[in-house]
Design a protein around this motif. Structure first.
Motif, PDB file in Angstrom:
ATOM      1  N   TYR A 289       0.901  -1.187  -0.058  1.00  0.00           N
ATOM      2  CA  TYR A 289      -0.014   0.067  -0.050  1.00  0.00           C
ATOM      3  C   TYR A 289       0.821   1.325   0.094  1.00  0.00           C
ATOM      4  CZ  TYR A 289      -3.505   3.378   1.205  1.00  0.00           C
ATOM      5  OH  TYR A 289      -4.561   4.408   1.223  1.00  0.00           O
ATOM      6  N   ASP A 290       0.818   1.888  -1.026  1.00  0.00           N
ATOM      7  CA  ASP A 290       1.496   3.101  -1.199  1.00  0.00           C
ATOM      8  C   ASP A 290       0.816   4.249  -0.697  1.00  0.00           C
ATOM      9  OD1 ASP A 290       2.997   5.434  -2.094  1.00  0.00           O
ATOM     10  OD2 ASP A 290       3.255   4.561  -4.209  1.00  0.00           O
ATOM     11  N   PHE A 291       1.474   4.806   0.562  1.00  0.00           N
ATOM     12  CA  PHE A 291       0.914   6.234   1.100  1.00  0.00           C
ATOM     13  C   PHE A 291       0.737   7.419   0.273  1.00  0.00           C
ATOM     14  CE2 PHE A 291       2.365   3.926   5.245  1.00  0.00           C
ATOM     15  CZ  PHE A 291       1.081   3.534   5.467  1.00  0.00           C
ATOM     16  N   GLY A 292       1.776   7.580  -0.743  1.00  0.00           N
ATOM     17  CA  GLY A 292       1.757   8.553  -1.683  1.00  0.00           C
ATOM     18  C   GLY A 292       0.455   8.508  -2.498  1.00  0.00           C
ATOM     19  N   THR A 293       0.119   7.351  -3.125  1.00  0.00           N
ATOM     20  CA  THR A 293      -0.954   7.410  -4.096  1.00  0.00           C
ATOM     21  C   THR A 293      -2.241   6.641  -3.420  1.00  0.00           C
ATOM     22  OG1 THR A 293      -0.227   5.117  -4.649  1.00  0.00           O
ATOM     23  CG2 THR A 293       0.684   6.715  -5.883  1.00  0.00           C
ATOM     24  N   GLY A 294      -2.228   6.238  -2.275  1.00  0.00           N
ATOM     25  CA  GLY A 294      -3.365   5.658  -1.844  1.00  0.00           C
ATOM     26  C   GLY A 294      -3.901   4.500  -2.245  1.00  0.00           C
ATOM     27  N   GLU A 295      -2.985   3.613  -3.062  1.00  0.00           N
ATOM     28  CA  GLU A 295      -3.629   2.505  -3.854  1.00  0.00           C
ATOM     29  C   GLU A 295      -2.448   1.210  -3.413  1.00  0.00           C
ATOM     30  OE1 GLU A 295      -3.040   3.645  -7.899  1.00  0.00           O
ATOM     31  OE2 GLU A 295      -4.902   5.075  -7.972  1.00  0.00           O
ATOM     32  N   TYR A 296      -3.131  -0.083  -3.709  1.00  0.00           N
ATOM     33  CA  TYR A 296      -2.410  -1.110  -3.592  1.00  0.00           C
ATOM     34  C   TYR A 296      -2.041  -1.625  -5.024  1.00  0.00           C
ATOM     35  CZ  TYR A 296      -5.092  -1.957   0.824  1.00  0.00           C
ATOM     36  OH  TYR A 296      -5.580  -1.745   1.949  1.00  0.00           O
ATOM     37  N   THR A 297      -0.668  -2.110  -4.607  1.00  0.00           N
ATOM     38  CA  THR A 297      -0.073  -2.795  -5.650  1.00  0.00           C
ATOM     39  C   THR A 297       0.950  -3.789  -5.502  1.00  0.00           C
ATOM     40  OG1 THR A 297       1.848  -2.119  -7.446  1.00  0.00           O
ATOM     41  CG2 THR A 297       2.060  -1.267  -5.197  1.00  0.00           C
ATOM     42  N   ASP A 299       3.813  -4.372  -7.117  1.00  0.00           N
ATOM     43  CA  ASP A 299       5.126  -3.928  -7.499  1.00  0.00           C
ATOM     44  C   ASP A 299       5.708  -3.715  -6.267  1.00  0.00           C
ATOM     45  OD1 ASP A 299       7.217  -3.017  -8.710  1.00  0.00           O
ATOM     46  OD2 ASP A 299       6.529  -0.902  -8.999  1.00  0.00           O
ATOM     47  N   PHE A 300       6.647  -4.887  -6.036  1.00  0.00           N
ATOM     48  CA  PHE A 300       7.615  -4.747  -4.706  1.00  0.00           C
ATOM     49  C   PHE A 300       8.706  -3.881  -4.523  1.00  0.00           C
ATOM     50  CE2 PHE A 300       5.811  -9.569  -3.778  1.00  0.00           C
ATOM     51  CZ  PHE A 300       4.904  -9.015  -3.313  1.00  0.00           C
ATOM     52  N   SER A 301       9.017  -3.220  -5.882  1.00  0.00           N
ATOM     53  CA  SER A 301      10.027  -2.547  -6.116  1.00  0.00           C
ATOM     54  C   SER A 301      10.003  -1.204  -5.016  1.00  0.00           C
ATOM     55  CB  SER A 301      10.306  -1.843  -7.406  1.00  0.00           C
ATOM     56  OG  SER A 301       9.072  -1.038  -7.872  1.00  0.00           O
ATOM     57  N   LEU A 302       8.771  -1.088  -4.615  1.00  0.00           N
ATOM     58  CA  LEU A 302       8.312   0.095  -3.475  1.00  0.00           C
ATOM     59  C   LEU A 302       9.325  -0.146  -2.410  1.00  0.00           C
ATOM     60  CD1 LEU A 302       4.465   0.639  -3.739  1.00  0.00           C
ATOM     61  CD2 LEU A 302       6.258   2.296  -4.981  1.00  0.00           C
ATOM     62  N   VAL A 303       9.414  -1.352  -2.027  1.00  0.00           N
ATOM     63  CA  VAL A 303      10.189  -1.562  -0.689  1.00  0.00           C
ATOM     64  C   VAL A 303      11.782  -1.212  -0.935  1.00  0.00           C
ATOM     65  CG1 VAL A 303      11.147  -3.576   0.738  1.00  0.00           C
ATOM     66  CG2 VAL A 303       8.620  -3.759  -0.160  1.00  0.00           C
ATOM     67  N   ASN A 304      12.348  -1.067  -2.285  1.00  0.00           N
ATOM     68  CA  ASN A 304      13.855  -0.529  -2.138  1.00  0.00           C
ATOM     69  C   ASN A 304      13.682   0.835  -2.360  1.00  0.00           C
ATOM     70  OD1 ASN A 304      14.860  -3.113  -2.063  1.00  0.00           O
ATOM     71  ND2 ASN A 304      14.025  -3.529  -4.079  1.00  0.00           N
ATOM     72  N   ARG A 305      12.610   1.438  -2.620  1.00  0.00           N
ATOM     73  CA  ARG A 305      12.727   2.934  -2.841  1.00  0.00           C
ATOM     74  C   ARG A 305      13.216   3.781  -1.737  1.00  0.00           C
ATOM     75  NH1 ARG A 305       6.844   5.438  -4.332  1.00  0.00           N
ATOM     76  NH2 ARG A 305       6.715   5.086  -2.128  1.00  0.00           N
TER      77      ARG A 305
END
Length: 305
Positions: A289-297, A299-305
């Motif tokens: 869950y991306d707090f920036g976009t408010g959406e589920y994904t 895309d596990f690359s968010l973990v490395n961001r």
């Protein structure tokens, strides 16, 4: 006796003559004088006409006074009635408060003797008893917290026992839909004691879910990335799941551990800008869950961001 003197005497006797209180002889003297003396007759007529309004005025004043007394009496009766009504209401309220409704008991006077959760129905059943002499359980209620999502507060009320009543010191309460929630024994003064936590009642399940997250997301370091369970069940696409916040430990050789269900570190925690959702049932589904976009994904690359 001269005429002037006689007139003075007659005029002094006129009030008695008009009121009819003179003797027969006195009445005859005054009557005979009036027939002969125009001046005294004029005074007699004026006096006779003047006494009527005076008497009427006296009667009017007396009647007005009586009416005022009646009004004051009625007002006093109304005030007494209102006061008696308020006093009765106050006494009834005190009676209901003390002997019927009761007061919310502090947590140290309530003992939860048995707490059980039904996995199939989601009902939480709490059995307990109160510890206050000459007091009985008047009612037990539960209410959802206004400040905390997925938290339920249990309030136990105790009332004084009347001579003809039995001391009912035990209680049983069933709360529906408690999956993923917490229950606290509470009172209005914010005195709270945790009774139940779905997390604490499912240690093995929680450990299995956390292992699944670490295994599926190797970018997360068990030693540095702490998972914090967010109370409550979160449905995604109709599937039950739970959330985890991710906090990264900052500091040289810093570590973290759990104490009384809380995360503790000897360094600092840096919260990440995403959360992890995982389904409760196999095959486990994991979403970011991306707090920036408010959406589920996925895309596990968010973990490395």
């Amino acid at each position: 006796m001269n005429k002037d003197h006689s007139c003075d005497i007659i005029q002094d006797l006129l009030p008695g003559y008009i009121d009819g209180i003179l003797s027969e002889a006195g009445t005859d003297v005054v009557k005979g004088h009036l027939e002969e003396c125009e001046e005294c007759n004029r005074v007699y007529l004026e006096m006779k006409e003047g006494l009527g309004p005076v008497e009427e005025q006296k009667e009017t004043l007396a009647l007005d006074g009586f009416k005022k007394v009646q009004q004051h009496t009625k007002k006093l009766k109304r005030m007494i009635g209102i006061f008696a009504g308020l006093l009765t209401l106050l006494l009834v309220s005190i009676f209901l408060k003390v002997f019927v409704i009761g007061e919310c008991l502090p947590t140290h006077e309530v003992n939860a003797t048995d707490i059980s959760y039904d996995e199939e129905t989601g009902y939480l059943t709490i059995r307990g008893m109160i510890d206050r002499s000459s007091c009985r359980v008047s009612r037990v209620v539960w209410q959802e917290s206004e400040d905390e999502a997925d938290v339920v507060n249990v309030l136990v009320y105790g009332a004084e026992t009347l001579p003809f009543q039995q001391d009912k010191t035990d209680f049983t309460l069933s709360i529906p839909d408690m999956k993923g929630k917490k229950a606290y024994l509470a009172c209005p003064d914010y005195d709270r004691l945790e009774l139940y936590s779905w997390e604490h009642g499912h240690y093995e399940k929680m450990a299995e879910l956390e292992n699944e997250i670490y295994n599926r997301l190797p970018e997360l370091d068990r030693e540095k990335n702490a998972l914090s369970y967010i109370s409550g069940i979160e449905y995604v696409n109709g599937i039950e799941g739970i959330w985890y916040y991710v906090d990264t430990v900052i500091g040289e050789n810093a570590t973290y551990w759990r104490f009384n269900g809380q995360l503790v570190t000897d360094g600092d925690f840096e919260p990440q800008d995403f959360a992890i959702w995982i389904s409760l049932d196999r095959p486990y589904q994991i979403l970011i869950y991306d707090f920036g976009t408010g959406e589920y994904t996925e895309d596990f690359s968010l973990v490395n961001r």
